[in-house]
Design a protein around this motif. Structure first.
Motif, PDB file in Angstrom:
ATOM      1  N   THR A   1     -33.787 102.232  55.431  1.00  0.00           N
ATOM      2  CA  THR A   1     -33.440 101.712  57.018  1.00  0.00           C
ATOM      3  C   THR A   1     -31.777 100.864  56.608  1.00  0.00           C
ATOM      4  O   THR A   1     -30.954 101.123  57.217  1.00  0.00           O
ATOM      5  CB  THR A   1     -34.180 101.090  57.443  1.00  0.00           C
ATOM      6  N   ARG A   2     -32.163  99.916  55.518  1.00  0.00           N
ATOM      7  CA  ARG A   2     -30.793  99.131  55.310  1.00  0.00           C
ATOM      8  C   ARG A   2     -29.676  99.806  54.619  1.00  0.00           C
ATOM      9  O   ARG A   2     -28.530  99.847  54.965  1.00  0.00           O
ATOM     10  CB  ARG A   2     -31.395  98.026  54.400  1.00  0.00           C
TER      11      ARG A   2
ATOM     12  N   VAL B   1     -23.110 102.877  57.556  1.00  0.00           N
ATOM     13  CA  VAL B   1     -22.418 103.091  58.757  1.00  0.00           C
ATOM     14  C   VAL B   1     -21.540 101.809  58.939  1.00  0.00           C
ATOM     15  O   VAL B   1     -20.498 101.839  59.336  1.00  0.00           O
ATOM     16  CB  VAL B   1     -23.685 102.941  60.020  1.00  0.00           C
ATOM     17  N   VAL B   2     -22.064 100.614  58.577  1.00  0.00           N
ATOM     18  CA  VAL B   2     -21.272  99.374  58.774  1.00  0.00           C
ATOM     19  C   VAL B   2     -20.232  99.166  58.055  1.00  0.00           C
ATOM     20  O   VAL B   2     -18.854  98.856  58.450  1.00  0.00           O
ATOM     21  CB  VAL B   2     -22.276  98.283  58.795  1.00  0.00           C
ATOM     22  N   TYR B   3     -20.218  99.226  56.622  1.00  0.00           N
ATOM     23  CA  TYR B   3     -19.365  99.104  55.533  1.00  0.00           C
ATOM     24  C   TYR B   3     -18.559 100.247  55.012  1.00  0.00           C
ATOM     25  O   TYR B   3     -17.655  99.875  54.439  1.00  0.00           O
ATOM     26  CB  TYR B   3     -20.147  98.372  54.443  1.00  0.00           C
ATOM     27  N   GLN B   4     -19.102 101.322  55.243  1.00  0.00           N
ATOM     28  CA  GLN B   4     -18.340 102.545  54.669  1.00  0.00           C
ATOM     29  C   GLN B   4     -17.033 102.736  55.530  1.00  0.00           C
ATOM     30  O   GLN B   4     -17.143 102.955  56.722  1.00  0.00           O
ATOM     31  CB  GLN B   4     -19.184 103.656  54.556  1.00  0.00           C
TER      32      GLN B   4
ATOM     33  N   VAL C   1     -22.440  99.216  66.852  1.00  0.00           N
ATOM     34  CA  VAL C   1     -23.982  99.595  66.863  1.00  0.00           C
ATOM     35  C   VAL C   1     -24.808  99.482  65.621  1.00  0.00           C
ATOM     36  O   VAL C   1     -25.986  99.054  65.777  1.00  0.00           O
ATOM     37  CB  VAL C   1     -24.118 100.897  67.721  1.00  0.00           C
ATOM     38  N   GLY C   2     -24.357  99.880  64.771  1.00  0.00           N
ATOM     39  CA  GLY C   2     -24.889 100.018  63.403  1.00  0.00           C
ATOM     40  C   GLY C   2     -24.882  98.537  62.843  1.00  0.00           C
ATOM     41  O   GLY C   2     -26.009  98.199  62.652  1.00  0.00           O
ATOM     42  N   ARG C   3     -24.043  97.635  63.356  1.00  0.00           N
ATOM     43  CA  ARG C   3     -24.091  96.298  62.967  1.00  0.00           C
ATOM     44  C   ARG C   3     -25.251  95.387  63.663  1.00  0.00           C
ATOM     45  O   ARG C   3     -25.969  94.562  63.104  1.00  0.00           O
ATOM     46  CB  ARG C   3     -22.924  95.706  63.447  1.00  0.00           C
ATOM     47  N   TRP C   4     -25.290  95.783  64.884  1.00  0.00           N
ATOM     48  CA  TRP C   4     -26.524  95.332  66.004  1.00  0.00           C
ATOM     49  C   TRP C   4     -27.770  95.560  65.334  1.00  0.00           C
ATOM     50  O   TRP C   4     -28.611  94.818  64.982  1.00  0.00           O
ATOM     51  CB  TRP C   4     -26.238  95.855  67.150  1.00  0.00           C
ATOM     52  N   TYR C   5     -27.859  96.970  64.895  1.00  0.00           N
ATOM     53  CA  TYR C   5     -29.556  97.171  64.445  1.00  0.00           C
ATOM     54  C   TYR C   5     -29.779  96.749  62.940  1.00  0.00           C
ATOM     55  O   TYR C   5     -30.918  96.348  62.424  1.00  0.00           O
ATOM     56  CB  TYR C   5     -29.661  98.716  64.300  1.00  0.00           C
ATOM     57  N   LEU C   6     -28.505  96.643  62.200  1.00  0.00           N
ATOM     58  CA  LEU C   6     -28.708  95.981  60.800  1.00  0.00           C
ATOM     59  C   LEU C   6     -28.911  94.600  60.893  1.00  0.00           C
ATOM     60  O   LEU C   6     -29.986  93.847  59.987  1.00  0.00           O
ATOM     61  CB  LEU C   6     -27.551  96.364  60.117  1.00  0.00           C
ATOM     62  N   LEU C   7     -28.457  93.718  61.847  1.00  0.00           N
ATOM     63  CA  LEU C   7     -29.019  92.542  61.842  1.00  0.00           C
ATOM     64  C   LEU C   7     -30.483  92.210  62.338  1.00  0.00           C
ATOM     65  O   LEU C   7     -31.236  91.401  61.756  1.00  0.00           O
ATOM     66  CB  LEU C   7     -27.982  91.698  63.068  1.00  0.00           C
ATOM     67  N   ARG C   8     -30.822  93.167  63.176  1.00  0.00           N
ATOM     68  CA  ARG C   8     -32.403  93.164  63.466  1.00  0.00           C
ATOM     69  C   ARG C   8     -33.244  93.447  62.138  1.00  0.00           C
ATOM     70  O   ARG C   8     -34.210  92.780  61.896  1.00  0.00           O
ATOM     71  CB  ARG C   8     -32.754  94.174  64.563  1.00  0.00           C
ATOM     72  N   HIS C   9     -32.738  94.288  61.484  1.00  0.00           N
ATOM     73  CA  HIS C   9     -33.709  94.687  60.338  1.00  0.00           C
ATOM     74  C   HIS C   9     -33.394  93.448  59.319  1.00  0.00           C
ATOM     75  O   HIS C   9     -34.594  93.120  58.687  1.00  0.00           O
ATOM     76  CB  HIS C   9     -32.739  95.908  59.624  1.00  0.00           C
TER      77      HIS C   9
ATOM     78  N   ASN D   1     -18.421  89.692  58.604  1.00  0.00           N
ATOM     79  CA  ASN D   1     -17.916  90.889  58.909  1.00  0.00           C
ATOM     80  C   ASN D   1     -17.775  91.101  60.553  1.00  0.00           C
ATOM     81  O   ASN D   1     -16.671  91.514  60.967  1.00  0.00           O
ATOM     82  CB  ASN D   1     -18.729  92.117  58.431  1.00  0.00           C
ATOM     83  N   ALA D   2     -18.919  90.707  61.351  1.00  0.00           N
ATOM     84  CA  ALA D   2     -18.688  90.958  62.689  1.00  0.00           C
ATOM     85  C   ALA D   2     -17.627  89.945  63.231  1.00  0.00           C
ATOM     86  O   ALA D   2     -16.746  90.234  64.139  1.00  0.00           O
ATOM     87  CB  ALA D   2     -19.860  90.537  63.485  1.00  0.00           C
ATOM     88  N   LYS D   3     -17.385  88.881  62.736  1.00  0.00           N
ATOM     89  CA  LYS D   3     -16.310  87.690  63.062  1.00  0.00           C
ATOM     90  C   LYS D   3     -14.945  88.392  62.778  1.00  0.00           C
ATOM     91  O   LYS D   3     -14.035  88.145  63.510  1.00  0.00           O
ATOM     92  CB  LYS D   3     -16.516  86.536  62.421  1.00  0.00           C
TER      93      LYS D   3
END
Length: 1621
Positions: free
Chosen positions: A1557-1558, A1564-1567, A1577-1585, A1601-1603
């Motif tokens: 999952t990670r 999705v987030v970093y590539q 969206v990917g960042r949001w779910y990755l934070l939950r994970h 990265n989000a900031k």
């Protein structure tokens, strides 16, 4: 400063010791001084304080001395505060202790306390005034602080010290005395200076000083008292006289320079003392005796006499002696001038006084006399100036004793100001008169009254006159004022009586006679002509007052206007002007009369006198007249300068501007002249002449349209103003010639018709003017170059000999030329000896002969032309134009007398060497007779004379063509660059077409230069268009024009040109040319899309040649007549000569078979082509295209492989790239499609078609590379203007795919790009469709960003525009146009639906269905809109509604989007299986259609459906597998970020905490390559994970990265998670 203070302080201490015996108290018997006490061991500070601060104990004398000694030691040690303490201690015991006060003064002075020091010193001097110590301290203090108060105190101190030193210390007394004298001198107390210095000299004499020392002291005294001796008192002056006498008497060397200088100073001094006149005379006599050659003493004596206003014999003798010694001496001249004044020799007096005052400007009396003389000579301004100078000298001298002079000057100044007649001067005169004593005297009151008259204030003037008449009726000035008042009020009878009364009292007053004569002059015509009145009194006035210029001026008026004696009048005017050169009236009259009498020398002498003394901006009349004189004598530069000077005086004088314009025009300065006349017209709008000159100048400089406007402005007000009518005719004639030069024949005809109309109006008013008839003849003859079919000009009935004024008669070319000949004949009746008119008539006959087709008539006209030209040569054999015209006519084909022509051309060259036309004609004559060498030499000379003359270059080109030179085409091209010419245009077009027909030279350097680099095709097409516009009977020219138009893809123009050639050749006997013209026309008709007309043209005259049959077959094919086309191709196949021709025909037959649906036949034919001995590239390309159309991968690949083997035979890389990309698209390899196009671009970066193709393919197959597609489109636009439209459209499509909108990237966005395309190509429906898409994108983004959309309510406008463009467009394929129209309808309805305007969308769809009832897509849209409203109500749809919706979708079975929409409806109703089936149906359709975007959309929608159901744990394995399958297929098509996100979310749902999952979410987030919306969206779910895994380190990295990306949603989620924790 420190050193100075120390010295002063030491000095005081020493003085204290010296005078110690003075400071002991009277009761004290001890002789020793307290300051001389021996210094013992210093006490401690405690002992000092004890001794100083003890209270109640009284000091003994011994202690006082000790304390004073301590104070003195403290001062010596510079411990001034300690010294003050000691002194204060002493003063507590003894307030009158002299030493203590002195010490306090010393200490306070050193402590910068001057006030305390001064008080202490003064206290000490009060205690003992005879003691020196305190006075010396006070002296030092006051000298140190040099203030005004201290200076006043210093006087007393010096005086006291002098008394104290007088008996004790002579040296000190002498020093103090000098200081006192210096102080008195500073205070300007000269009496005390004199007394004190005299006392000093006396003491020196008593002490036995030497004679030299005393001499120097007397000199010093003179220096001290030299300032302002006239303002000193008598005692001081006497002392100074004594000093001078002593100095002069004590001098050793007499005579000597120093003695002379001192004696001169003495005389100057005495001249300032009025009461010492005797001494002055004695001193002057002595000085003259001692120094007879020196004029200084005489000057001083003369100055004295002048100041005293003494004109005795003694004074006159002095002046004479002074002039004898120095003739130019100022004072001598002044004296002589005053003497001349007394003798009433005013001119001599004024001259001498003026010259004398230049040398001696300080002689106030001389200024007074000069002012008086000027006033007597009526020179008021000079009088005012002299008075002002005298008054200034009086004020600056500071000597106001002689008030009488001041009053005289003021009175003269006021009188001059009033007599000048200036209102401003009169106002100043009032102030001056108020300063005079006795301002109420008769003369002063009379002057005030005249001042009021000058100001125009009659009432106060009348009051003064009334008062004077009541009080002083016996005074002449009273009646003078009354007479002037009456004269001003034009009561001439009363004025006459008043002036007569004044004359009775002053019979010798010339001014009164002048006033009386002036009164008679203005009284009326009778008195003016009465010699006993006007003339008699003016003559009497002139006799009594010979300096009044106005008297002579009016005498001039009398002699000029009444007696008519110009000589005597001029003499009077000249006399008046000599007396007063400011009298413009007299000067102008004198000049004008001199000019009339022919005496230019006198006139110029007067004008030079004025202009030499005047600056620019003054004396306008003189500058103007001299400028006009220079204009008459053609000295234009001098005229311009003088008229400019005149204008500076009055910038609003329209006449002056007009004269200046004429001067500029005469000098050739047209622009400056135009500005001058424009200014004159602005100042005087009613002047017709100014407007006419403006128009004429604009005509001269070639601004004919503006000149016409100006001329018409004149005609509006003066309809029969012949110069303006003539100017209009000339302007229109020149516009006709210019239009003919530019081959603008229609404009030339219009201009010629206008010219004839205005010239007809002119000759109607002035038929006796030959130039008007000549202009009409020129206008008619100028149109000889036009085609007869074009010429049909309306002319006035007057010109053709009819009296019908309003009727217009239309003439053809021959009639117009005949009219021109008649007009030349009419002009010759008026000027029969004009060689130019005979020449023009001969040329006209020559042009008539050229235009006629009758042989006899042409021969007769040529004979007439020859006779006329011979007549012109006889009249003027020195005119080269006449000889040249004679040569041209003699060489014409009807005469062909080349010997005469050669003789005429040579004579023309002999008359005028710089004659390019004659040299060219001579060269043409030699060329006609095949004498190429002489022709070349003649043309070469012509080229050297004028390189821009096109005809000589044409001659050289013809010679080059005759000898076969490779420079022929270049020479013809040069002729087209120099200007449009018939021979040059046709010659160049011929060579361009010849070069283009030779296919073998395409790679040669000559072809690249002559055709490509020099843009030959476009240039030749332009000149041939102008040629055929002028020459409309040349079939060959039209054929060449059509050929050039074909090369430029101007299909319609090419068809028209070929048609004209065909029409011209229909009546010819040359069948070959006719068939060729028909063939060309048919080909052009096919290219222009006029297939029916092409078929009809073939049927008119059936042709049997291979090319003709092929053209007919193509026309049938394009028209859709496939059977007829096939028959024609089969017929052509039977006569085909080469394998290539056969292959092309078989390809065409294959195309026909394909259209008829016979695929196998098409394949067979194409295979046959490929089996020929020489494989045909076109057949392989057709075979590959057939495979693509049938989606036959095998056939496409095989054909493409064979095609690649023949790559060396393929001319166009574009076609190969297009086919290769199509193959990869058929294989669903989108990335390979883009790469194939990119590879082709890299191999051929200069091919704009490849760049356009790349830009087209990118948004369709690889939208993630849309920014690269934008760049490709921009490069294509830069490389070729032919690709601009497609480049802009594809660039806009890429910008849409890349999301380039106005808010994000304003300079470069899709909307701006497509707007540019709309402006460039407004007739293309695709452009408007693209604009519609761009506006939709902008509106959608605005709604997403919660901003107001800018491009709303445009849907119906776009649909209407696109529909209209589709209906009018004929060149684009019909399916393409239908798809554009359908898309616009769908987009409009979708746009209305998306913004919530459902009712409008429903109305729109209903309206469209009424026009197109069989439009399934619109029907589906209508159902979608209706269903949308039901869905918004959130009610479950009935089964019947769902059934209707399914029927609507089934009616659009091939629409992928329709199935997607139905799936969404099923999803909203909870019918997930039905939704899945709809998505699968859309996926199947996309695969069948090869629609990769539709396929990708179907897969992603299917994956999203499955992902949403997998979270419900219902059949989770099935849905999970479906998600994996759909996303996997999507990834196979192309890189799909959304598919990657779906895979990561599925893993998150299945097993949130797994490592997989990670990994998926981090991809999705970093590539790189994932859009920010998906990454968020990917960042949001990755934070939950990561939160669930408690991985703080990775959470920190994710938050950073989000900031950095500005993703606030993730930061908010993180805060909520922390709060919940």
């Amino acid at each position: 400063m420190k050193m100075d203070r120390t010295k002063r302080f030491e000095f005081l201490l020493k003085q204290t010791e010296l005078f110690a015996h003075f400071i002991q108290p009277a009761a004290q018997k001890t002789p020793s001084s307290p300051l001389k006490l021996k210094l013992g061991r210093p006490r401690t500070k405690q002992d000092e304080k004890q001794s100083l601060l003890s209270v109640g104990e009284k000091m003994s004398n011994k202690e006082v001395k000790a304390t004073l000694k301590n104070a003195r030691e403290a001062i010596r040690n510079k411990e001034f505060k300690e010294a003050l303490k000691h002194c204060k201690a002493v003063l507590k015991q003894d307030k009158n202790n002299y030493n203590a006060w002195v010490f306090i003064g010393v200490a306070a002075a050193e402590l910068e306390q001057p006030d305390q020091a001064k008080t202490a010193y003064k206290k000490a001097t009060e205690l003992d005034p005879d003691q020196l110590l305190a006075w010396q301290g006070l002296l030092n203090l006051c000298e140190k602080n040099n203030t005004s108060d201290n200076k006043h105190e210093l006087l007393g101190i010096y005086q006291k010290l002098m008394k104290l030193y007088e008996s004790s210390d002579k040296q000190k007394w002498h020093e103090v005395c000098l200081k006192l004298v210096d102080l008195y001198h500073q205070e300007k107390n000269y009496l005390e200076v004199a007394k004190t210095w005299s006392r000093l000299i006396q003491l020196k004499q008593m002490d036995g000083a030497s004679k030299q020392e005393l001499h120097q002291m007397w000199r010093k005294m003179i220096q001290l008292l030299a300032d302002k001796v006239e303002s000193q008192d008598n005692e001081t002056q006497q002392l100074l006289i004594t000093a001078f006498e002593n100095v002069l008497s004590s001098m050793d060397k007499i005579p000597s320079d120093s003695h002379q200088k001192l004696s001169t100073d003495y005389v100057k001094f005495l001249s300032k003392l009025p009461h010492e006149e005797n001494k002055l005379k004695l001193a002057c006599e002595t000085l003259i005796t001692q120094y007879p050659n020196s004029s200084s003493s005489l000057e001083l004596l003369a100055m004295h006499f002048i100041q005293k206003e003494c004109f005795s014999d003694e004074a006159l003798q002095c002046y004479s002696r002074l002039n004898t010694i120095e003739p130019t001496n100022g004072l001598g001249l002044i004296g002589v001038g005053i003497k001349a004044m007394q003798e009433k020799k005013y001119e001599e007096a004024a001259k001498n006084l003026t010259e004398g005052l230049k040398q001696a400007p300080s002689a106030i009396t001389a200024w007074l006399y000069l002012a008086d003389i000027h006033l007597r000579m009526h020179k008021c301004e000079a009088t005012i100036t002299s008075c002002r100078r005298g008054l200034e000298l009086l004020e600056s001298s500071g000597h106001y004793g002689n008030a009488q002079k001041k009053h005289k000057l003021l009175h003269l100044q006021a009188e001059a100001m009033i007599k000048s007649g200036d209102a401003k001067n009169a106002e100043q005169a009032f102030d001056i008169l108020e300063q005079l004593p006795g301002s109420n005297e008769t003369a002063v009151l009379a002057l005030k009254g005249q001042a009021y008259l000058n100001k125009g204030q009659m009432k106060p003037a009348s009051q003064i006159a009334t008062e004077l008449m009541a009080s002083y009726p016996e005074v002449a000035e009273t009646w003078e004022l009354q007479g002037l008042l009456n004269y001003t009020q034009k009561d001439y009878m009363q004025a006459e009586q008043s002036f007569q009364k004044a004359l009775k009292m002053k019979a010798d007053c010339g001014i009164y006679y002048y006033y009386l004569g002036l009164t008679y002059w203005f009284m009326g015509e009778v008195t003016r002509k009465d010699k006993s009145k006007t003339a008699t009194h003016l003559l009497k006035a002139a006799k009594l007052d010979t300096y009044n210029g106005r008297t002579f001026c009016y005498l001039g008026h009398y002699y000029h206007g009444i007696v008519q004696d110009k000589n005597r009048a001029r003499g009077c005017y000249k006399k008046a002007f000599e007396l007063n050169n400011a009298d413009e009236e007299a000067g102008a009259a004198a000049v004008d009369l001199s000019v009339e009498l022919g005496d230019m020398e006198t006139a110029l002498a007067i004008l030079r006198t004025v202009t030499d003394q005047s600056s620019a901006g003054t004396a306008k009349w003189a500058w103007l007249r001299r400028g006009l004189y220079y204009m008459r004598t053609n000295q234009n530069s001098q005229a311009v300068a003088d008229l400019q000077a005149a204008l500076r005086a009055d910038l609003k004088d329209s006449n002056c501007w007009e004269c200046l314009g004429e001067a500029y025009l005469s000098r050739g300065g047209y622009t400056a002249a135009l500005k001058a006349f424009t200014k004159a017209s602005e100042l005087n709008p009613n002047s017709v002449y100014n407007i006419y000159k403006i128009a004429a100048i604009k005509q001269i400089i070639g601004k004919y349209a503006e000149a016409v406007t100006e001329y018409k402005q004149i005609i509006q007000n003066s309809k029969k103003y012949v110069p303006a009518l003539k100017g209009l005719g000339e302007c229109y004639l020149m516009m006709t010639r210019n239009a003919l030069d530019d081959c603008l024949d229609g404009r030339a005809l219009d201009s010629a018709e206008e010219a004839l109309q205005y010239l007809a109006r002119a000759v109607q008013s002035r038929p006796d003017v030959s130039c008007l008839w000549k202009l009409i003849g020129d206008t008619c003859t100028t149109l000889h170059v036009l085609s007869p079919a074009k010429v049909n000009i309306g002319v006035s009935a007057i010109l053709i000999g009819q009296d019908e004024k309003r009727n217009m008669h239309y003439l053809d070319k021959n009639e117009l030329l005949q009219l021109g000949g008649r007009c030349y004949g009419r002009a010759l009746t008026l000027m029969s000896t004009s060689a130019n008119l005979w020449c023009d008539l001969g040329v006209n006959y020559y042009r008539q002969a050229q235009a006629t087709a009758e042989g006899n008539k042409m021969s007769e006209l040529l004979k007439k032309a020859l006779l006329c030209l011979k007549k012109s040569v006889m009249l003027d054999s020195q005119n080269h134009h006449h000889w040249n015209a004679l040569g041209v006519v003699a060489s014409y084909k009807g005469i062909e007398n080349y010997a005469l022509a050669q003789h005429a051309f040579i004579k023309s060259v002999q008359v005028e060497q710089n004659n390019v036309v004659a040299w060219t004609n001579l060269g043409a004559t030699y060329l006609k007779n095949e004498n190429i060498e002489l022709a070349h030499e003649a043309f070469k000379v012509a080229q050297s004379l004028e390189p821009s003359y096109v005809m000589c270059w044409i001659g050289q080109a013809l010679i080059a063509e005759a000898v076969g030179s490779y420079e022929t085409m270049d020479l013809f091209r040069h002729t087209t660059e120099l200007g449009v010419n018939i021979e040059g245009a046709k010659g160049y077009a011929h060579w361009v077409c010849t070069t283009l027909q030779d296919k073998s030279n395409r790679n040669s350097e000559l072809y690249k230069y002559n055709i490509v680099q020099m843009n030959a095709i476009s240039a030749a097409q332009v000149v041939m268009s102008k040629y055929t516009e002028r020459i409309q009977t040349d079939a060959t020219a039209f054929t060449m024009l059509g050929y050039l138009n074909e090369y430029l893809s101007l299909k319609k123009q090419a068809e028209e040109a070929y048609h004209r050639a065909f029409v011209l050749l229909q009546n010819t006997e040359d069948e070959e040319k006719l068939n060729c013209a028909q063939r060309n026309w048919m080909r052009a008709l096919c290219a222009a899309g006029q297939y029916e007309k092409a078929i009809q043209t073939y049927k008119l005259n059936p042709l049997v040649e291979f090319d003709d049959i092929i053209c007919l077959a193509l026309a049938y094919l394009k028209k859709g007549l496939l059977q007829e086309s096939a028959k024609a191709y089969e017929k052509a196949l039977t006569i085909a000569r080469t394998e290539k021709e056969k292959a092309h025909i078989m390809i065409a037959l294959a195309m026909i078979a394909f259209r008829e649906g016979r695929m196998d036949n098409a394949k067979t034919l194409l295979f046959k082509c490929s089996m020929l001995k020489e494989p045909n590239v076109e057949s392989l390309q057709a075979l590959c295209a057939l495979g693509l159309l049938k989606k036959d991968t095998t056939l496409t690949t095989a054909a493409l492989n064979e095609l690649l083997k023949c790559s060396d035979k393929i001319n166009s890389t574009y076609e190969s790239c297009l086919l290769s990309s199509g193959m990869f698209s058929l294989q669903a390899n989108s990335l390979a499609v883009q790469r194939q196009a990119a590879k082709a671009v890299h191999s051929n970066p200069a091919d704009p078609a490849l760049w356009t193709l790349l830009s087209r393919l990118v948004p369709q197959h690889t939208p993630q590379m849309a920014e690269g597609g934008v760049v490709a489109g921009s490069i294509a636009e830069i490389l070729s203007s032919h690709q601009t439209k497609n480049a802009l459209l594809f660039s806009a499509a890429n910008q849409l795919a890349a999301g380039k909108h106005a808010a994000a990237n304003e300079p470069k966005n899709a909307l701006k790009t497509i707007q540019k395309a709309v402006h460039l190509y407004p007739d293309d429906p695709a452009v408007w469709a693209s604009l519609m898409a761009a506006c939709h994108m902008e509106n959608t983004l605005s709604r997403l960003e919660n901003t107001k959309p800018k491009h709303t309510a445009l849907e119906e406008m776009f649909v209407t525009t696109i529909t209209t463009k589709v209906e009018t467009e004929k060149t684009m394929p019909t399916p393409y146009l239908q798809s554009l129209e359908n898309w616009s309808l769908q987009q409009a309805a979708t746009g209305l639906k998306e913004v919530g305007r459902h009712s409008e969308a429903e109305v729109f769809c209903t309206k469209v269905l009424k026009r197109h009832p069989e439009h399934p897509m619109v029907f589906l849209l209508l159902r979608q809109v209706q269903c949308e409203q039901l869905l918004l109500s959130q009610q479950r749809l009935p089964d019947t509604v769902l059934g209707e919706l399914k029927k609507a979708v089934m009616s659009n079975f091939t629409s992928v989007t329709a199935w997607h929409w139905l799936a969404e409806v099923y999803k909203s109703q909870g019918l997930m299986i039905a939704a899945e089936m709809c998505y699968r149906q859309g996926l199947q359709l996309s695969s069948q259609q090869g629609n990769m975007n539709g396929k990708l959309s179907s897969l992603l929608r299917l994956a999203l459906l499955a992902l949403s159901l997998s979270t419900m744990k219902v059949q989770s394995n099935r849905w999970t597998s479906l998600v994996k399958e759909a996303t996997g297929e999507a990834q196979k098509i192309s890189f799909c970020p959304l598919a990657g996100l779906f895979q990561a979310l599925l893993q998150f749902v299945v097993k949130m905490g797994a490592r997989e999952t990670r990994r998926l979410l981090e991809r999705v987030v970093y590539q790189p390559g994932y859009p920010e919306s998906i990454v968020s969206v990917g960042r949001w779910y990755l934070l939950r994970h990561l939160w669930a895994k408690n991985d703080d380190e990775l959470i920190t990295v994710l938050l950073q990265n989000a900031k950095m990306k500005g993703d606030s949603r993730v930061e908010e989620l993180h805060k909520k998670l922390i709060e919940s924790f």
